[in-house]
Design an enzyme around this catalytic site. Structure first.
Site, PDB file in Angstrom:
ATOM      1  N   CYS A   1       7.547   4.043   6.006  1.00 23.82           N
ATOM      2  CA  CYS A   1       6.700   3.702   4.853  1.00 23.82           C
ATOM      3  C   CYS A   1       7.537   3.397   3.628  1.00 23.82           C
ATOM      4  O   CYS A   1       7.042   2.832   2.667  1.00 23.82           O
ATOM      5  CB  CYS A   1       5.741   4.845   4.552  1.00 23.82           C
TER       6      CYS A   1
ATOM      7  N   CYS B   1      -3.447   4.022   9.598  1.00 23.92           N
ATOM      8  CA  CYS B   1      -2.170   3.505  10.096  1.00 23.92           C
ATOM      9  C   CYS B   1      -1.569   4.391  11.182  1.00 23.92           C
ATOM     10  O   CYS B   1      -0.376   4.297  11.482  1.00 23.92           O
ATOM     11  CB  CYS B   1      -1.181   3.369   8.937  1.00 23.92           C
TER      12      CYS B   1
ATOM     13  N   CYS C   1       0.837  -1.199   0.000  1.00 18.76           N
ATOM     14  CA  CYS C   1       0.000   0.000   0.000  1.00 18.76           C
ATOM     15  C   CYS C   1       0.874   1.252   0.000  1.00 18.76           C
ATOM     16  O   CYS C   1       0.662   2.179  -0.785  1.00 18.76           O
ATOM     17  CB  CYS C   1      -0.929  -0.025   1.213  1.00 18.76           C
TER      18      CYS C   1
HETATM   19  S1  SF4 Z   1       0.430   4.643   5.611  1.00 20.91           S
HETATM   20 FE1  SF4 Z   1      -1.180   3.061   5.555  1.00 20.91          FE
HETATM   21  S2  SF4 Z   1      -2.879   3.875   4.301  1.00 20.91           S
HETATM   22 FE2  SF4 Z   1      -1.039   5.171   3.980  1.00 20.91          FE
HETATM   23  S3  SF4 Z   1      -0.113   4.370   2.146  1.00 20.91           S
HETATM   24 FE3  SF4 Z   1       0.898   3.330   3.879  1.00 20.91          FE
HETATM   25  S4  SF4 Z   1      -0.289   1.447   4.335  1.00 20.91           S
HETATM   26 FE4  SF4 Z   1      -1.512   2.764   2.935  1.00 20.91          FE
END
Ligand code: SF4
Length: 227
Positions: A218, A196, A107
């Site tokens: 991330c 998140c 994601c």
């Molecule tokens: S922080 Fe969570 S919702 Fe945002 S891009 Fe990453 S996994 Fe997806």
């Protein structure tokens, strides 16, 4: 003037932002509208009011974040660039389900990393609000680093607040009478996408409320980095 990593470590945040903007004409700032990013933005605007401000618009941010972004963009007449993924949230969830639950790395790659690396292509300097204190994963952060984009292009990455603590960040906002993202008033210390982000579980690690403790980054600050 040229700016070396060694010189960068010795300069104050304000002096470093100024020197970097003089050294690199094609500069941008990535901004999630958290306190640190807003501090760097405030410093950079003194020298370059039209600095491109890249916001990773994942579609999953808190309503408060979108409202604060829009308020600050209007008040400061920001050159705001919203980087969006090819798929809307609805399209992604229809195709893959709620990846933030099942595969947050994928994601983040689809909604953050890929739009970011494409968005950084026109620039040779990338300003960030990263700090060493934010997380164990950032403890070794240097104020000036070089990253290589997937295209092979190298970009300088500047983190002028690398050695700042949280109190200094907050004091800067107060001294300059800069409004903050209201979510801080609810106890959040590191604020990203709503699904998140929760309140920190470990007071010594501000990012412990991110991804339910399953991960700390991330990926936008960990792709190909040279010292
Ligand atoms: S922080 Fe969570 S919702 Fe945002 S891009 Fe990453 S996994 Fe997806």
């Amino acid at each position: 003037m040229s700016l070396t990593p060694e010189t960068a470590e010795r300069l104050s945040a304000e002096a470093l932002v100024r020197a970097a903007l003089e050294a690199y004409p094609a500069a941008c700032l990535t901004c999630s509208f958290q306190a640190e990013d807003v501090v760097v933005l405030h410093m950079a605007r003194q020298h370059r009011p039209d600095l491109p401000v890249l916001f990773l618009d994942t579609g999953y941010h808190f309503p408060e974040t979108y409202a604060y972004r829009d308020r600050l963009a209007a008040a400061w007449n920001l050159n705001l660039i919203n980087l969006t993924p090819p798929l809307s949230v609805a399209e992604q969830e229809a195709r893959f389900g709620q990846l933030y639950r099942t595969d947050p790395d994928r994601c983040c790659r689809l909604r953050k990393v890929e739009p970011l690396v494409a968005g950084l292509e026109p620039y040779d300097l990338w300003l960030t609000g990263l700090r060493r204190e934010q997380s164990p994963t950032r403890a070794g952060l240097k104020k000036l680093e070089t990253h290589t984009l997937p295209s092979g292009k190298r970009i300088a990455k500047l983190s002028p607040l690398a050695d700042w603590d949280w109190k200094t960040v907050w004091a800067y906002l107060e001294v300059h009478e800069i409004p903050h993202l209201p979510l801080y008033d609810q106890g959040y210390r590191s604020i990203g996408c709503a699904p998140c982000t929760s309140l920190p579980t470990d007071p010594t690690n501000p990012r412990s409320g991110r991804w339910g403790g399953r991960k700390l980054e991330c990926g936008i600050h960990t792709f190909d980095r040279e010292g």
